[in-house]
Motif scaffolding. Structure first.
Motif, PDB file in Angstrom:
ATOM      1  N   TRP A  78       0.840  -1.203   0.000  1.00 31.33           N
ATOM      2  CA  TRP A  78       0.000   0.000   0.000  1.00 31.33           C
ATOM      3  C   TRP A  78       0.872   1.249   0.000  1.00 31.33           C
ATOM      4  CZ3 TRP A  78      -2.834   1.631   5.096  1.00 31.33           C
ATOM      5  CH2 TRP A  78      -3.495   2.853   4.886  1.00 31.33           C
ATOM      6  N   ARG A  79       1.907   1.221   0.860  1.00 27.46           N
ATOM      7  CA  ARG A  79       2.809   2.382   0.938  1.00 27.46           C
ATOM      8  C   ARG A  79       3.507   2.639  -0.394  1.00 27.46           C
ATOM      9  NH1 ARG A  79       7.926   4.067   1.876  1.00 27.46           N
ATOM     10  NH2 ARG A  79       8.280   5.694   3.443  1.00 27.46           N
ATOM     11  N   TYR A 127      -8.480   2.431   6.197  1.00 31.04           N
ATOM     12  CA  TYR A 127      -7.726   3.595   5.711  1.00 31.04           C
ATOM     13  C   TYR A 127      -7.270   3.388   4.274  1.00 31.04           C
ATOM     14  CZ  TYR A 127      -7.508   6.395   9.957  1.00 31.04           C
ATOM     15  OH  TYR A 127      -7.831   7.208  11.012  1.00 31.04           O
ATOM     16  N   TYR A 128      -6.984   2.140   3.904  1.00 33.03           N
ATOM     17  CA  TYR A 128      -6.626   1.871   2.514  1.00 33.03           C
ATOM     18  C   TYR A 128      -7.773   2.282   1.594  1.00 33.03           C
ATOM     19  CZ  TYR A 128      -5.841  -0.671  -1.825  1.00 33.03           C
ATOM     20  OH  TYR A 128      -5.702  -0.995  -3.148  1.00 33.03           O
ATOM     21  N   GLY A 168     -10.941   7.769  11.053  1.00 32.19           N
ATOM     22  CA  GLY A 168     -11.136   7.406   9.656  1.00 32.19           C
ATOM     23  C   GLY A 168     -12.576   7.616   9.211  1.00 32.19           C
ATOM     24  N   LEU A 212     -10.052   4.386   2.246  1.00 28.94           N
ATOM     25  CA  LEU A 212     -10.184   5.849   2.315  1.00 28.94           C
ATOM     26  C   LEU A 212      -9.251   6.515   1.307  1.00 28.94           C
ATOM     27  CD1 LEU A 212     -11.212   8.483   3.641  1.00 28.94           C
ATOM     28  CD2 LEU A 212      -9.473   8.161   5.416  1.00 28.94           C
ATOM     29  N   THR A 213      -7.986   6.041   1.241  1.00 27.88           N
ATOM     30  CA  THR A 213      -7.027   6.635   0.305  1.00 27.88           C
ATOM     31  C   THR A 213      -7.368   6.307  -1.151  1.00 27.88           C
ATOM     32  OG1 THR A 213      -5.558   4.711   0.496  1.00 27.88           O
ATOM     33  CG2 THR A 213      -5.166   6.559   1.998  1.00 27.88           C
ATOM     34  N   GLN A 214      -8.105   5.216  -1.357  1.00 25.64           N
ATOM     35  CA  GLN A 214      -8.512   4.842  -2.719  1.00 25.64           C
ATOM     36  C   GLN A 214      -9.867   5.442  -3.096  1.00 25.64           C
ATOM     37  OE1 GLN A 214      -6.322   2.958  -4.712  1.00 25.64           O
ATOM     38  NE2 GLN A 214      -5.041   3.424  -2.931  1.00 25.64           N
ATOM     39  N   ASN A 215     -10.415   6.246  -2.177  1.00 25.53           N
ATOM     40  CA  ASN A 215     -11.716   6.898  -2.369  1.00 25.53           C
ATOM     41  C   ASN A 215     -12.865   5.887  -2.512  1.00 25.53           C
ATOM     42  OD1 ASN A 215     -13.105   9.376  -2.392  1.00 25.53           O
ATOM     43  ND2 ASN A 215     -13.308   9.322  -4.626  1.00 25.53           N
ATOM     44  N   GLU A 221     -15.687  13.940   3.769  1.00 25.54           N
ATOM     45  CA  GLU A 221     -15.601  13.868   2.304  1.00 25.54           C
ATOM     46  C   GLU A 221     -16.994  13.827   1.671  1.00 25.54           C
ATOM     47  OE1 GLU A 221     -13.007  13.660  -0.022  1.00 25.54           O
ATOM     48  OE2 GLU A 221     -11.751  14.392   1.621  1.00 25.54           O
ATOM     49  N   GLY A 244       2.203   1.940  -3.266  1.00 30.35           N
ATOM     50  CA  GLY A 244       1.206   2.161  -4.302  1.00 30.35           C
ATOM     51  C   GLY A 244       0.916   0.956  -5.175  1.00 30.35           C
TER      52      GLY A 244
END
Length: 637
Positions: A520-521, A550-551, A598, A553-556, A605, A523
């Motif tokens: 994940w870090r 959270y993963y 989170g 969340l970062t991927q929307n 958002e 990408g």
């Protein structure tokens, strides 16, 4: 009776058995006993010496030991489909250690040696029991554990000694020493509050009077009841005196609270065991013939757990655990061995000279076999070592010279067994050397000598290529080197070795979580798979849900993230209840805070400000619980 008699040659096997039992009982009686592995390197060569030298000893019947041999074979076969080779090999070496103790006791002890052995064991057990009583009396009046780490296996240990001592007192001697020993040990047994051990004692107790004339039964029962009366009076006095000595309020119901506690079918003790048994049953039904591999119950637990707060390393029923780990044939052969063993042992009960000693040992071993229906005592090496030594002592007491049907008459058998013991010794030595190499690698890692740590971990994997932790250690240190140098090949090596760790232990969530986080870090798209596997295999471990939430969340992928974090908060309540101490509970609280943070970000958002406010309020409440109160409280999502 003197343990070493002048003018007579001392039996070296006797001294070794006393030494092994004494040290394992007196020094850190834990689940994973380091002394067991050290003693293995003493017992295995000793067994080979006696086998190859052809030292004459008692004869072991072939027929009654076929089920034991089959049990060992089926246990060994589990290495071909185990979900963790290292765990299975470790448990196999431990199992063979127990059987070697049984072999030495049954073959090379004579009648007087067994008497000396039991005398030494009772002296050691009396001292350990007395320590527990003194701690109860002067330090804290709670369930005693003495040098053990859990009162239930300690209760089994004491039940075995109590039954053995009672047999010696009733039939062998009327001196005061066995009676005093029995009273001390049995008082300690009651103060452990182990209902399972006390119940097993009660069920095994009638074996002391098996096949006796009615008149003699009543006489021996009367003598026993007198000793039990003294035990009851002693325990009652202790339960009254302990609070008074400790300047606490005296309660006449303290003893009942200690032993009886909540004995309803809805008590946590009963409900927890039912959950552990159901998990073992689910595992057994999934792989009924093969099991998951010896010693792997705790690794597969989360893949079969119920939606409750429970988790355990052991099934609290060794028979179900054998089925879940080694398959139905291992279980059937295990049961068959003890059924055959007791069938022949009871047939010989009138032909044994040391009748009381024999009856006491039989009752002691039966209490052990009964207690492992409801407890994890089999996984406590101190007690299991005593069980196998006692089992061998029973065989020694009924030993007789017979014909070629007995194992010791076949020289080829001795050579085959010696070769097998030698191979096992090599295998355990292989593990031992690799372990110390890994310890050296860990020290280098702590000193930030990452390249040296990689080299030593790689050496450990060459010596013993079946332990996932060594490959995980290589991965960790390659990643640290990557952070310093930013070289892609080191990152690739970190990923590659983490995948090897997963291949060796595919049910261990930790490596999935760490690899998912690393990918994940960087990408990498495959991060999602490993993070999801961590959640699946991690049970109610909060951090796995936090990472995956959270993963997303970062991927929307906000809907997925919300679902994961909400489920994580629900499961974290179980994690909080199951956490063993305040520091572990605090860690659960911190993960809950991260999950609420989170969710708050996700709601912001989506412009769901009221929901965001609710999550922030929960964070404030949790932070207050964590930092502003002595008693942490997890809140419901």
């Amino acid at each position: 009776m003197a343990l070493i008699e002048s003018g007579q040659k001392t039996n070296f096997v006797l001294l070794i058995l006393i030494f092994v039992h004494g040290l394992t009982a007196a020094w850190e009686a834990q689940y994973s006993h380091e002394l067991v592995y050290c003693f293995y390197f003493l017992i295995a060569p000793l067994t080979m010496y006696y086998l190859l030298k052809g030292r004459t000893g008692n004869c072991l019947p072939v027929i009654s030991h076929i089920p034991l041999i089959l049990f060992l074979i089926f246990s060994v076969m589990s290495i071909f489909w185990t979900i963790n080779m290292n765990e299975t090999l470790g448990e196999l070496y431990k199992l063979f250690f127990y059987v070697l103790m049984y072999y030495l006791a049954s073959t090379y002890l004579k009648e007087r040696d067994v008497e000396k052995l039991v005398t030494a064991v009772l002296i050691i057990g009396t001292a350990i029991a007395l320590l527990g009583i003194l701690l109860y009396l002067f330090i804290k009046s709670q369930r005693i554990i003495s040098v053990f780490n859990n009162p239930n296996p300690f209760g089994t240990y004491l039940a075995m000694l109590s039954l053995t001592g009672l047999g010696v007192y009733l039939y062998e001697t009327k001196s005061k020493w066995p009676a005093v020993s029995f009273i001390i040990i049995t008082c300690a047994l009651i103060l452990t509050g182990s209902r399972g051990a006390i119940f097993a004692f009660g069920l095994a107790f009638p074996l002391l009077f098996f096949h006796l004339p009615r008149k003699k039964v009543f006489v021996k029962l009367g003598e026993s009841l007198f000793l039990f009366l003294l035990v009851g009076i002693s325990v009652y006095i202790l339960s009254i005196a302990a609070p008074w000595i400790q300047d606490k309020e005296i309660s006449v119901g303290a003893l009942a609270e200690l032993v009886v506690r909540d004995s309803s079918v809805t008590s946590s003790s009963v409900v927890g065991r039912l959950s552990f048994w159901q998990v073992a049953w689910n595992m057994a039904m999934f792989r009924p013939l093969t099991g998951f591999g010896l010693g792997t119950y705790h690794l597969a637990y989360n893949s079969f757990r119920l939606d409750d707060k429970w988790w355990s390393m052991f099934a609290h029923n060794n028979y179900l655990q054998i089925w879940a780990e080694s398959g139905v044939f291992a279980l059937l052969s295990f049961l068959a061995f003890f059924l055959v063993y007791y069938f022949f042992a009871l047939k010989e009960i009138k032909n044994v000279k040391k009748e009381g000693l024999y009856r006491g040992l039989l009752a002691a071993c039966l209490a052990f076999l009964l207690h492992i229906f409801v407890e994890f005592t089999w996984n406590m090496p101190t007690v299991t070592i005593l069980f196998w030594i006692f089992l061998g002592s029973i065989m020694a007491l009924r030993a007789r010279d017979k014909d070629e049907r007995y194992l010791c008459r076949k020289s080829i058998f001795r050579y085959i067994v010696a070769v097998l013991v030698f191979l096992l010794l090599l295998g355990s030595g292989q593990q031992f050397v690799a372990y110390f190499m890994a310890v050296s690698a860990e020290k280098a890692q702590k000193q930030e000598n990452f390249q040296e740590a990689v080299q030593k971990y790689r050496m450990a994997t060459r010596i013993f290529p079946f332990r996932a932790e060594y490959f995980a250690g290589i991965s960790d240190n390659y990643y640290y080197l990557y952070l310093i140098s930013n070289e892609q090949k080191q990152l690739n090596a970190a990923i590659s070795f983490r995948k090897k760790a997963i291949a060796l232990s595919p049910y261990d969530y930790k490596n999935y979580r760490l690899l998912g986080w690393l990918l994940w870090r960087e990408g990498k798209a495959e991060a999602e798979y490993y993070l999801k596997q961590a959640v699946k295999l991690g049970g109610f471990t909060p951090g796995c849900f936090t990472d995956l939430g959270y993963y997303y969340l970062t991927q929307n992928k906000l809907a997925y993230g919300e679902k994961v974090l909400m489920e994580g908060l629900r499961q974290s309540i179980y994690a909080y209840k199951n956490a063993p101490g305040s520091s572990e509970k605090a860690e659960v609280i911190r993960e809950q805070i991260k999950m609420h943070q989170g969710l708050a970000l996700m709601y912001r958002e989506q412009k769901l400000y009221q929901k965001e406010k609710e999550e922030l309020e929960k964070i404030l409440e949790l932070e207050q619980n964590e930092f502003g109160s002595e008693h942490l409280v997890a809140i419901q999502p």
